[in-house]
Design a protein around this motif. Structure first.
Motif, mmCIF file in Angstrom:
data_model
loop_
_atom_site.group_PDB
_atom_site.id
_atom_site.type_symbol
_atom_site.label_atom_id
_atom_site.label_comp_id
_atom_site.label_asym_id
_atom_site.label_seq_id
_atom_site.Cartn_x
_atom_site.Cartn_y
_atom_site.Cartn_z
ATOM 1 N N ALA A 1 0.836 -1.202 0.000
ATOM 2 C CA ALA A 1 0.000 0.000 0.000
ATOM 3 C C ALA A 1 0.875 1.257 0.000
ATOM 4 O O ALA A 1 0.591 2.228 -0.713
ATOM 5 C CB ALA A 1 -0.923 0.001 1.219
ATOM 6 N N TRP A 2 1.931 1.243 0.789
ATOM 7 C CA TRP A 2 2.853 2.379 0.858
ATOM 8 C C TRP A 2 3.500 2.653 -0.509
ATOM 9 O O TRP A 2 3.633 3.803 -0.932
ATOM 10 C CB TRP A 2 3.909 2.098 1.911
ATOM 11 C CG TRP A 2 5.004 3.108 2.038
ATOM 12 C CD1 TRP A 2 6.334 2.910 1.797
ATOM 13 C CD2 TRP A 2 4.894 4.472 2.466
ATOM 14 N NE1 TRP A 2 7.042 4.050 2.031
ATOM 15 C CE2 TRP A 2 6.182 5.034 2.448
ATOM 16 C CE3 TRP A 2 3.815 5.260 2.861
ATOM 17 C CZ2 TRP A 2 6.437 6.358 2.804
ATOM 18 C CZ3 TRP A 2 4.058 6.588 3.223
ATOM 19 C CH2 TRP A 2 5.350 7.117 3.193
ATOM 20 N N GLU A 3 3.872 1.597 -1.212
ATOM 21 C CA GLU A 3 4.464 1.767 -2.533
ATOM 22 C C GLU A 3 3.448 2.315 -3.530
ATOM 23 O O GLU A 3 3.787 3.134 -4.395
ATOM 24 C CB GLU A 3 5.060 0.443 -3.014
ATOM 25 C CG GLU A 3 6.317 0.067 -2.244
ATOM 26 C CD GLU A 3 6.812 -1.327 -2.540
ATOM 27 O OE1 GLU A 3 6.055 -2.124 -3.148
ATOM 28 O OE2 GLU A 3 7.952 -1.635 -2.149
ATOM 29 N N LEU A 4 2.190 1.896 -3.410
ATOM 30 C CA LEU A 4 1.146 2.444 -4.281
ATOM 31 C C LEU A 4 0.897 3.915 -3.965
ATOM 32 O O LEU A 4 0.631 4.710 -4.868
ATOM 33 C CB LEU A 4 -0.149 1.647 -4.116
ATOM 34 C CG LEU A 4 -0.135 0.212 -4.665
ATOM 35 C CD1 LEU A 4 -1.456 -0.479 -4.366
ATOM 36 C CD2 LEU A 4 0.136 0.202 -6.166
ATOM 37 N N VAL A 5 0.988 4.288 -2.696
ATOM 38 C CA VAL A 5 0.840 5.703 -2.320
ATOM 39 C C VAL A 5 1.964 6.522 -2.937
ATOM 40 O O VAL A 5 1.759 7.659 -3.379
ATOM 41 C CB VAL A 5 0.840 5.853 -0.777
ATOM 42 C CG1 VAL A 5 1.023 7.308 -0.368
ATOM 43 C CG2 VAL A 5 -0.464 5.317 -0.202
ATOM 44 N N LEU B 1 -5.862 3.722 7.109
ATOM 45 C CA LEU B 1 -4.415 3.516 7.088
ATOM 46 C C LEU B 1 -3.807 4.153 5.843
ATOM 47 O O LEU B 1 -2.767 4.820 5.919
ATOM 48 C CB LEU B 1 -4.085 2.029 7.125
ATOM 49 C CG LEU B 1 -2.594 1.674 7.000
ATOM 50 C CD1 LEU B 1 -1.788 2.300 8.125
ATOM 51 C CD2 LEU B 1 -2.383 0.171 6.965
ATOM 52 N N VAL B 2 -4.453 3.964 4.693
ATOM 53 C CA VAL B 2 -3.940 4.560 3.460
ATOM 54 C C VAL B 2 -3.960 6.085 3.561
ATOM 55 O O VAL B 2 -3.019 6.769 3.134
ATOM 56 C CB VAL B 2 -4.750 4.089 2.240
ATOM 57 C CG1 VAL B 2 -4.297 4.817 0.979
ATOM 58 C CG2 VAL B 2 -4.615 2.578 2.053
ATOM 59 N N GLY B 3 -5.021 6.623 4.155
ATOM 60 C CA GLY B 3 -5.082 8.065 4.363
ATOM 61 C C GLY B 3 -3.948 8.557 5.239
ATOM 62 O O GLY B 3 -3.358 9.626 4.996
ATOM 63 N N ARG B 4 -3.619 7.781 6.253
ATOM 64 C CA ARG B 4 -2.498 8.147 7.124
ATOM 65 C C ARG B 4 -1.190 8.110 6.344
ATOM 66 O O ARG B 4 -0.331 8.985 6.513
ATOM 67 C CB ARG B 4 -2.433 7.188 8.316
ATOM 68 C CG ARG B 4 -1.220 7.405 9.222
ATOM 69 C CD ARG B 4 -1.273 6.504 10.442
ATOM 70 N NE ARG B 4 -0.028 6.537 11.207
ATOM 71 C CZ ARG B 4 0.329 7.528 12.021
ATOM 72 N NH1 ARG B 4 -0.464 8.573 12.174
ATOM 73 N NH2 ARG B 4 1.483 7.478 12.674
ATOM 74 N N MET B 5 -1.024 7.106 5.492
ATOM 75 C CA MET B 5 0.179 7.025 4.670
ATOM 76 C C MET B 5 0.326 8.252 3.778
ATOM 77 O O MET B 5 1.428 8.814 3.631
ATOM 78 C CB MET B 5 0.143 5.758 3.813
ATOM 79 C CG MET B 5 0.318 4.464 4.581
ATOM 80 S SD MET B 5 0.238 3.033 3.470
ATOM 81 C CE MET B 5 0.676 1.701 4.590
ATOM 82 N N ILE B 6 -0.787 8.674 3.171
ATOM 83 C CA ILE B 6 -0.761 9.855 2.298
ATOM 84 C C ILE B 6 -0.345 11.088 3.096
ATOM 85 O O ILE B 6 0.473 11.906 2.642
ATOM 86 C CB ILE B 6 -2.146 10.055 1.640
ATOM 87 C CG1 ILE B 6 -2.441 8.906 0.668
ATOM 88 C CG2 ILE B 6 -2.216 11.403 0.927
ATOM 89 C CD1 ILE B 6 -3.858 8.882 0.158
ATOM 90 N N HIS B 7 -0.880 11.216 4.298
ATOM 91 C CA HIS B 7 -0.542 12.357 5.161
ATOM 92 C C HIS B 7 0.926 12.306 5.590
ATOM 93 O O HIS B 7 1.635 13.332 5.546
ATOM 94 C CB HIS B 7 -1.447 12.357 6.391
ATOM 95 C CG HIS B 7 -1.085 13.400 7.406
ATOM 96 N ND1 HIS B 7 -1.282 14.752 7.183
ATOM 97 C CD2 HIS B 7 -0.505 13.286 8.639
ATOM 98 C CE1 HIS B 7 -0.849 15.435 8.243
ATOM 99 N NE2 HIS B 7 -0.378 14.557 9.124
ATOM 100 N N ARG C 1 7.833 14.883 3.051
ATOM 101 C CA ARG C 1 8.391 15.596 1.900
ATOM 102 C C ARG C 1 8.468 17.101 2.138
ATOM 103 O O ARG C 1 9.368 17.773 1.625
ATOM 104 C CB ARG C 1 7.562 15.291 0.656
ATOM 105 C CG ARG C 1 7.876 13.911 0.066
ATOM 106 C CD ARG C 1 7.073 13.621 -1.162
ATOM 107 N NE ARG C 1 7.568 12.428 -1.846
ATOM 108 C CZ ARG C 1 6.890 11.749 -2.760
ATOM 109 N NH1 ARG C 1 5.674 12.153 -3.100
ATOM 110 N NH2 ARG C 1 7.413 10.693 -3.338
ATOM 111 N N GLU C 2 7.523 17.623 2.910
ATOM 112 C CA GLU C 2 7.550 19.047 3.235
ATOM 113 C C GLU C 2 8.610 19.365 4.283
ATOM 114 O O GLU C 2 9.187 20.462 4.279
ATOM 115 C CB GLU C 2 6.178 19.486 3.758
ATOM 116 C CG GLU C 2 5.089 19.512 2.698
ATOM 117 C CD GLU C 2 3.730 19.844 3.287
ATOM 118 O OE1 GLU C 2 3.674 20.072 4.529
ATOM 119 O OE2 GLU C 2 2.744 19.869 2.542
#
Length: 283
Positions: free
Chosen positions: A145-149, A175-181, A187-188
């Motif tokens: 999932a992390w790699e897809l994000v 969980l995916v939403g947390r990964m995106i955040h 990165r910021e």
């Protein structure tokens, strides 16, 4: 490897360039000789340890070998293949491939062509592993999932939406939403955040980089470990995995200190995985 790309996504980009330089296939086969199928595990095998890198993986291959022996010459289910510009690559069926190879299978084997973009093929490989008879662990699913994000188009947009990633990886949308955040925040905040592993990125997000861990040094260690693993595999083949008890006894005779250190490392890794599982499910 760029610090802002996982090794798998870097390999995916290289394969994409290979496809762009290549030619379309002249036909879509339904059978192929085993030697005509290319294995590109660094892109299409999402399980930690690869096909033969774990005891479960090798057991699965042995089971398939037994099926071939007792199947009256009939092959296994078709291997899913994808055209990569100059060859057909396996995107699902790595264990079947290894079983055919171990049996020195002479006949052509059944294949099924996957049509779609390289991103779709990458996702299909992960989806097949998630749903396979030998499914990925929860940790591997989260890493997938992390790699897809992290997977983005040239314009920087994610290839797949949050809901698509959750469905493809069998992880929760939260969980995916947390990964995106976490990805956006890292990165910021940092020039070169550690994005190779979800667990590592999560720790940086929660604890910061002040743990003395050097990302580049970890990458060097991974490279050294892979080279050593390749040497062991070349020299010993399946001798070390044929009887784990004998291998353990041999290691004890070789270096009791090494065995003690390995026991400590295994315990630490087991405890860490348990902690990661608790964080993932909110316990």
């Amino acid at each position: 490897m760029s610090a802002n790309k996982t090794a798998r996504l870097t390999a995916l980009e290289e394969l994409k360039r290979r496809i762009e330089k290549g030619q379309p296939p002249t036909k879509q086969p339904t059978k192929l000789p085993l030697k005509k199928i290319e294995i590109i595990e660094e892109v299409f095998q999402h399980r930690a340890g690869g096909t033969l890198g774990t005891i479960d993986g090798r057991k699965h291959v042995k089971t398939l070998e037994s099926a071939l022996k007792h199947n009256q010459g009939n092959p296994l289910a078709p291997i899913l293949i994808y055209w990569v510009g100059d060859a057909w690559a396996c995107i699902d069926g790595h264990h079947r491939y290894e079983a055919y190879k171990a049996m020195a299978w002479k006949d052509n084997i059944p294949v099924k062509v996957f049509e779609g973009s390289i991103y779709d093929a990458f996702a299909k490989a992960g989806d097949a592993n998630v749903k396979d008879k030998r499914p990925m662990s929860d940790k591997d699913k989260s890493q997938y999932a992390w790699e897809l994000v992290n997977l983005t188009k040239e314009n920087g947009e994610r290839v797949y939406s949050k809901s698509q990633i959750a469905k493809m990886s069998n992880r929760s949308t939260s969980l995916v939403g947390r990964m995106i955040h976490v990805l956006a925040t890292l990165r910021e905040t940092y020039a070169e955040p550690p994005l190779e592993r979800w667990t590592h990125a999560q720790r940086w997000y929660e604890q910061g980089p002040g743990n003395g861990e050097d990302v580049d040094y970890r990458a060097i260690m991974e490279g050294k470990a892979q080279r050593l693993a390749d040497k062991l595999r070349t020299h010993f083949k399946q001798q070390l995995t044929a009887d784990p008890v004998i291998t353990f006894m041999a290691l004890e005779k070789y270096s009791p200190e090494l065995v003690g250190q390995l026991k400590t490392l295994l315990k630490e890794e087991t405890d860490r995985e348990a902690e990661d599982g608790d964080m993932e499910y909110g316990f």
